[in-house]
Structures are given as C-alpha cells and as structure tokens.
Design a protein around this motif. Sequence first.
Motif, PDB file in Angstrom:
ATOM      1  N   LYS A  48       0.234  15.684  14.574  1.00 41.59           N
ATOM      2  CA  LYS A  48      -0.596  14.974  13.593  1.00 41.59           C
ATOM      3  C   LYS A  48      -0.459  13.459  13.738  1.00 41.59           C
ATOM      4  O   LYS A  48      -1.434  12.714  13.652  1.00 41.59           O
ATOM      5  N   LEU A  49       0.778  13.013  13.965  1.00 38.47           N
ATOM      6  CA  LEU A  49       1.042  11.573  14.114  1.00 38.47           C
ATOM      7  C   LEU A  49       0.342  11.041  15.368  1.00 38.47           C
ATOM      8  O   LEU A  49      -0.261   9.968  15.354  1.00 38.47           O
ATOM      9  N   ALA A 148       5.366   9.493   6.493  1.00 38.05           N
ATOM     10  CA  ALA A 148       4.276   8.549   6.699  1.00 38.05           C
ATOM     11  C   ALA A 148       4.740   7.472   7.659  1.00 38.05           C
ATOM     12  O   ALA A 148       5.918   7.102   7.684  1.00 38.05           O
ATOM     13  N   PHE A 149       3.804   6.979   8.481  1.00 38.94           N
ATOM     14  CA  PHE A 149       4.116   5.938   9.455  1.00 38.94           C
ATOM     15  C   PHE A 149       3.112   4.815   9.244  1.00 38.94           C
ATOM     16  O   PHE A 149       1.905   5.066   9.174  1.00 38.94           O
ATOM     17  N   GLY A 151       2.821   1.966  11.152  1.00 34.12           N
ATOM     18  CA  GLY A 151       2.661   1.101  12.317  1.00 34.12           C
ATOM     19  C   GLY A 151       3.959   0.439  12.701  1.00 34.12           C
ATOM     20  O   GLY A 151       4.179   0.079  13.857  1.00 34.12           O
ATOM     21  N   GLU A 152       4.851   0.272  11.714  1.00 37.01           N
ATOM     22  CA  GLU A 152       6.120  -0.392  11.992  1.00 37.01           C
ATOM     23  C   GLU A 152       7.276   0.444  11.478  1.00 37.01           C
ATOM     24  O   GLU A 152       8.209   0.756  12.201  1.00 37.01           O
ATOM     25  N   ASN A 153       7.159   0.827  10.191  1.00 41.24           N
ATOM     26  CA  ASN A 153       8.223   1.603   9.563  1.00 41.24           C
ATOM     27  C   ASN A 153       7.776   3.043   9.306  1.00 41.24           C
ATOM     28  O   ASN A 153       6.588   3.349   9.290  1.00 41.24           O
ATOM     29  N   VAL A 154       8.804   3.856   9.066  1.00 39.38           N
ATOM     30  CA  VAL A 154       8.568   5.230   8.696  1.00 39.38           C
ATOM     31  C   VAL A 154       9.013   5.363   7.239  1.00 39.38           C
ATOM     32  O   VAL A 154      10.058   4.832   6.868  1.00 39.38           O
ATOM     33  N   VAL A 155       8.206   6.013   6.425  1.00 36.85           N
ATOM     34  CA  VAL A 155       8.623   6.281   5.041  1.00 36.85           C
ATOM     35  C   VAL A 155       8.622   7.791   4.843  1.00 36.85           C
ATOM     36  O   VAL A 155       7.618   8.457   5.103  1.00 36.85           O
ATOM     37  N   VAL A 156       9.761   8.326   4.444  1.00 32.99           N
ATOM     38  CA  VAL A 156       9.882   9.779   4.309  1.00 32.99           C
ATOM     39  C   VAL A 156      10.418  10.154   2.935  1.00 32.99           C
ATOM     40  O   VAL A 156      11.017   9.333   2.238  1.00 32.99           O
ATOM     41  N   GLU A 157      10.199  11.400   2.567  1.00 30.88           N
ATOM     42  CA  GLU A 157      10.805  11.923   1.357  1.00 30.88           C
ATOM     43  C   GLU A 157      11.832  12.957   1.791  1.00 30.88           C
ATOM     44  O   GLU A 157      11.531  13.826   2.609  1.00 30.88           O
TER      45      GLU A 157
END
Lengths: 257, 322
Positions: A48-49, A148-149, A151-157
Amino acid sequence: MKIFVCIKQVPDTETKIKITPDQNGIDTAGIKWVLNPYDEYAVEEAVKLRDANAGSQVWVLSAGPKTRVIESLRTALAMGADEAIVVNAENLDNFSTAKALAEVIKAEGGAKVIFSGKLAIDDNASSVSQMLAEFLNVPHTTVVSKFAFNGENVVVERDIEGGAKEVVQMMTPAVVAANKGLNMPRYASLPGIMKAKKKVIKEIEFASLNIPATDLKVKYSNFSLPAEKPPVKMLGGDSSAQAAELVKLLRDEAKVL
Amino acid sequence: MGKVLVFAEQSHGNLKRSSIELLQAAAKSGNTVVAVVFGSHAGDVTAAAGHNGASEVHVVKDASLDSYNPELFTANIVSVVEKVQPTILLASASSTGRDLFPRVAARLNTGIASDCTELSISGDTVTATKPMYSGKCFAKANFENSAVKIVLMRANQLPVAAADTSKSANVVEQAVVKPDLKTLIKEIVKGASEKLDLTEANIIVSGGRGLKEAANFKVLHDLADVLGATVGASRAVVDAGWVGHGMQVGQTGKTVAPTLYIAVGISGAIQHLAGMSGSKVIVAINNDANAPIFQKATYGIVGDALEIVPKLTEEFKKALHH
Ligand SMILES: Cc1cc2nc3c(=O)[nH]c(=O)nc-3n(C[C@@H](O)[C@H](O)[C@H](O)COP(=O)(O)OP(=O)(O)OC[C@H]3O[C@@H](n4cnc5c(N)ncnc54)[C@H](O)[C@@H]3O)c2cc1C
Ligand SMILES: Cc1cc2nc3c(=O)[nH]c(=O)nc-3n(C[C@H](O)[C@H](O)[C@H](O)COP(=O)(O)OP(=O)(O)OC[C@H]3O[C@@H](n4cnc5c(N)ncnc54)[C@H](O)[C@@H]3O)c2cc1C
C-alpha cells in the motif's frame, strides 16, 4: 523509495507438532509451511505504501532454508512485492537472524521503511524486529495497528496494555512491526501468482555475510510436549447447583480463590 | 556467584506482581540481587524491592522515563548494566519488556530468551523454558556467547512468598542518560479498562459468540468485578465489533497465563487455545457438550451462559465475602 519487508516461514497453526528422538527440535516431515500470519499485515502495508508513493519498490527478505522459504517469498511477491531475497541458512537464533537481515539491507543500499510482523507464531519471541533496528541504528515501534508516512516521518499507533494505544512518531529510516488490525491483507491474484512464479529470487549464503560464530547466542534443546491434562470434570444438576459446585471446587479442590 | 539485575516495573507507585516474582526467584538463587526502577515514582518502590530480595536498587528518577520510549529506555538500561555488571538480567515479558530487551540484547551483544514460563538459576547458569508453536511444545533455552543472559518471563509463572519487611535495600540514585532521540511519543490514548492487562491478570473471564450480542458482555463484567478479574474475548466477537482488539485472546490476540480462565460461550478453536492453554485452571461454559473447549477444560458446565453466569456471580459474592 525502497521498502523492505522481513518475512518468516512458519508451520501452519493446525500442524501437529512431533518432537525428534534426540529432543533437540521438532520433526519437520509432513509440516505445512506458511507465511507467518503477522507478516501478511507487513507485506500488505508495504505494498500500500509503495502504491501511494510513485517510484517506490517493495523488497521481501527471509532467512531460512532456501528450498522451502522461497515458497513464502513467492507468496509475498504474488501479493505485490517487487523483489525477493533469501538468506540461505539453518539454525540461526534471533540475534544472528537479525544480524543477517541487517547486513543484507545495508548491502542493498538501505531502506526508508522496514516492515516486519510483531512476532513469529512458532517461537513467539518478538525480538527480531527490535534487534534489526538496533543493528541498523534506526528507531523501531512494535505492535503497530495504524501506519502513516508523511514523506519524512512515520506516525504509527502502537497497542499497549489495558487496551491503551500510543501514538508514536519516528524519523526514517524506521522499523515497523505489524499487529493484527493494521489492514486486511489481500489474497494473491492469479496474474500475481503467475508473475511471482517467474521472478528470480536473489540467493545469499549466510556464510558469505561474515557474521562471527559468537553471534549465535541461544540454543534450544530438551523439547517436550505439554503434560497430559486430566479429563474435564463435568458438573451436573440445574444451573444453581452447577454454580454452587463450581465455586466450591475452585476454592477447595483447585485452590485458586 | 554473580549479580542478577531485575528490571522492576511499577504501577501507581506499587511494585508489579510480575516483578516481585522475579526478585524472589533471583534471591532464591543465592546471587546478589540488584533492582533497577525508572520514572518519577521510582523511589516509591525501593522499600518493596528490598522486602522481596533486592540488596541494592538503582533508581533513575526522571520524569522523561514515566512513559516508555525504546531508545531512551535502551540507553538507560545499558548504562545501569555497565555500572552493575550483572551476569543475568531478568524482566517480565510485559509490553514494555518485550519491546525493550531485544534491543538491549543487541546493543550489549548478548543473548535473550523471551516469553519464558520456567526459570532455574544456578550460579551464573540460567536455564529458561519457553512454549513454542503456540504452546504445543516446550523447549529449554541455553545461553552461549552471552556476557549477560537476558530472560523475559511471562507473569504468574513463579511462586510469590510473603514479603520480608525486615530486609531492606541500598538505594543508588542514577542520573538519566539522554541520547538524541529519533522516536517521539506524541500521545497516549487511554484504554477502555483500568483493570490489569490480560497478560498480567491472575483471573480472566472471557466471552465468545455464545453470548449472542455485545450488550450481554455486561454479565461477564459483573462476574469479573466480583472476582477482580480482567475480561477477554474470542476473535469472533472482536471481528463482530462487540469489543476492542485489545481484549482478544489467542494466536492473533494476546497470550495469557492466568491461574483461572473462565471461557464463556467460546467453542475452543485451535487459534483461541493457542493463547490460553497455559492457564492453570480452565472453566468452560458452553451449551454444546461436544464443544472442543471441554477437551482443554478442568471443569465444564453445559448450559446457557446467560443463565449460568449471573448465578455464578452471586455464588462468588457469597463465597468471597466470608
Ligand atoms: C532448523 C531451525 C533451527 C533453529 N534452531 C534455533 C536455535 O538453536 N536457537 C534459536 O534461538 N532459534 C533457532 N531457530 C529459530 C530461529 O532461527 C528463529 O527464526 C529466530 O530466532 C527468529 O526469532 P523469532 O521466530 O522469535 O522471530 P520474532 O522475533 O518473533 O519475529 C518477528 C518478525 O521478525 C521477522 N523475522 C523473524 N525471523 C525471520 C527470518 N528468519 N527471516 C526474515 N524475517 C524474520 C518477521 O517479520 C517476524 O514477523 C531455528 C530455526 C530453524 C528453522
Ligand atoms: C489465522 C487465524 C487466526 C485466528 N486467531 C484467533 C485468535 O487470536 N483468537 C480467537 O479466539 N480466535 C482466532 N481465530 C478464529 C478461530 O478460528 C475461531 O473462529 C474463533 O475463536 C471462534 O470464536 P467463538 O468461539 O467465540 O465463536 P464460535 O466458534 O461461533 O463458538 C461459539 C460457541 O458458543 C456456544 N454457545 C452458543 N450459544 C450459547 C449459549 N447460549 N450459552 C453458552 N454457549 C453457547 C456454541 O456452542 C459455540 O461453541 C483465528 C482464525 C484464523 C484463521
């Protein structure tokens, strides 16, 4: 960008486990091997990414006996991965597995995001992803159910105790270990399966990675089957009698109250 | 004899039972026991650590350690290990333990055995047993090439004796180590339950599709309140949206090891058994006498869950208030 997914091939959950006569392992004859269920979430998220970021590529990587592990790599290719690498090895522990995966990822020029499963259902250890992150000197988050990405960072739960969740932001490159709930893994399509069959899978011998023998840290032995449970004690009478008897048994016989 | 370092976890200023298990097991081995505690409340548990076998407690009393961050915790554990020089490091296979210690092991270039259910320490030698293949077999982990042998134990596996309040520990304050972090914890979303997590709970009341609808989970919560238990669930009801995924027990949910597991309206599919078959006593309540769960159960009741569970709640109330 390059996305790596580490996958492990494990015995199917329904497999009946038999122990070898020397008690130092399990009898692998007749075992049905499958892609570790958590790794399916990892492959799905990687695909998906990739699809959301033009010019990206998904590489799947597995360490294990190449003759059979290749089947799980083909499953991942059929789900949409672009390239596959097998590190041909036997008898690695979690430390040397993670070392090998890290060496290969470095040699292939690194990755922006590295996905794995939260644990392998055979060893139930959940250690390879964290060790891999350490060997690559990058951050990691395990038990991830949202990704979620930007473009620079990754944010995860991340799922923690008592049903609580943590929202974590990581600089890339980063290792993300997938939990159930992250997505719904797709079934491989027929054209996907046909394409996967024709792909050349890159083979690397573990011995060529120059990993010292002292990187083997844990050896498992003395395999045993669980003790036979005594047969269930069924309680009789109407529901009131059953309830009263159960409480009595838990207190006086099982002594758990 | 060497030193055993125990990573002691606390909750609201109380030492967790899982940490008490580890401290006592370490003390029994005859080794010197050193505990390490993190966070602004670290000082609250030093007495308890002493009562349970630690002769020294290293406290890193810094608010930055109140919530878990893998990179920060790794740096601080490694710093304490370098000072204490243990030969064995014990921690519980909690959500923090499982996330943190593999990374610590990699940094220390040493071995780790995760998710163990048996532990025996003799001098510097430690043997740990862990379930494999979803509890279908067990194997012994033997360490090699490991200066510090790291073992992560599941909760509720080791006996706990009364604390010895005549004993106390030396408290050593350690300064926090602050590496450059690439990870930022942005937010913690509180869970549905303030109860013990399933992986630590001593009693679990678990419900499946046999409860018919989401609202009927109330009877399980009522029973759990009386027992001081945590409520779990099968995947079927999680997938149906009756309860959150944090409550799922099984192969793709949590692996639990309580003293008592009460399975209500759960058929006993192999993937569910994978998560709960390590329970000491299993009670199954199901209206189908042929449900596979009965093959794993200690005690079985055939009948309607909605009729039996409220009766059980009443009986437990009576029994526990005597
Ligand atoms: C023939 C054989 C003999 C073995 N002997 C030993 C032994 O003596 N001692 C010992 O400690 N272990 C032994 N193992 C198991 C060992 O190789 C494990 O695969 C390794 O320790 C990984 O740990 P884990 O399964 O706990 O993975 P986890 O840490 O639970 O897995 C988490 C994630 O890491 C990734 N991952 C894990 N393993 C691999 C892999 N191999 N390739 C790619 N990605 C992976 C996956 O994404 C997985 O979801 C043996 C395995 C085999 C096949
Ligand atoms: C890869 C994979 C992973 C999985 N992981 C998990 C997992 O982690 N955890 C998990 O639980 N499952 C898991 N499953 C699903 C598992 O196979 C079963 O589908 C699931 O456990 C069934 O849930 P259940 O027992 O609640 O429902 P059902 O199988 O529908 O059983 C309901 C039971 O309730 C009984 N019943 C009905 N009415 C009453 C009544 N009035 N009173 C009392 N009893 C009643 C029935 O007799 C029946 O035995 C997984 C499956 C797969 C394929």
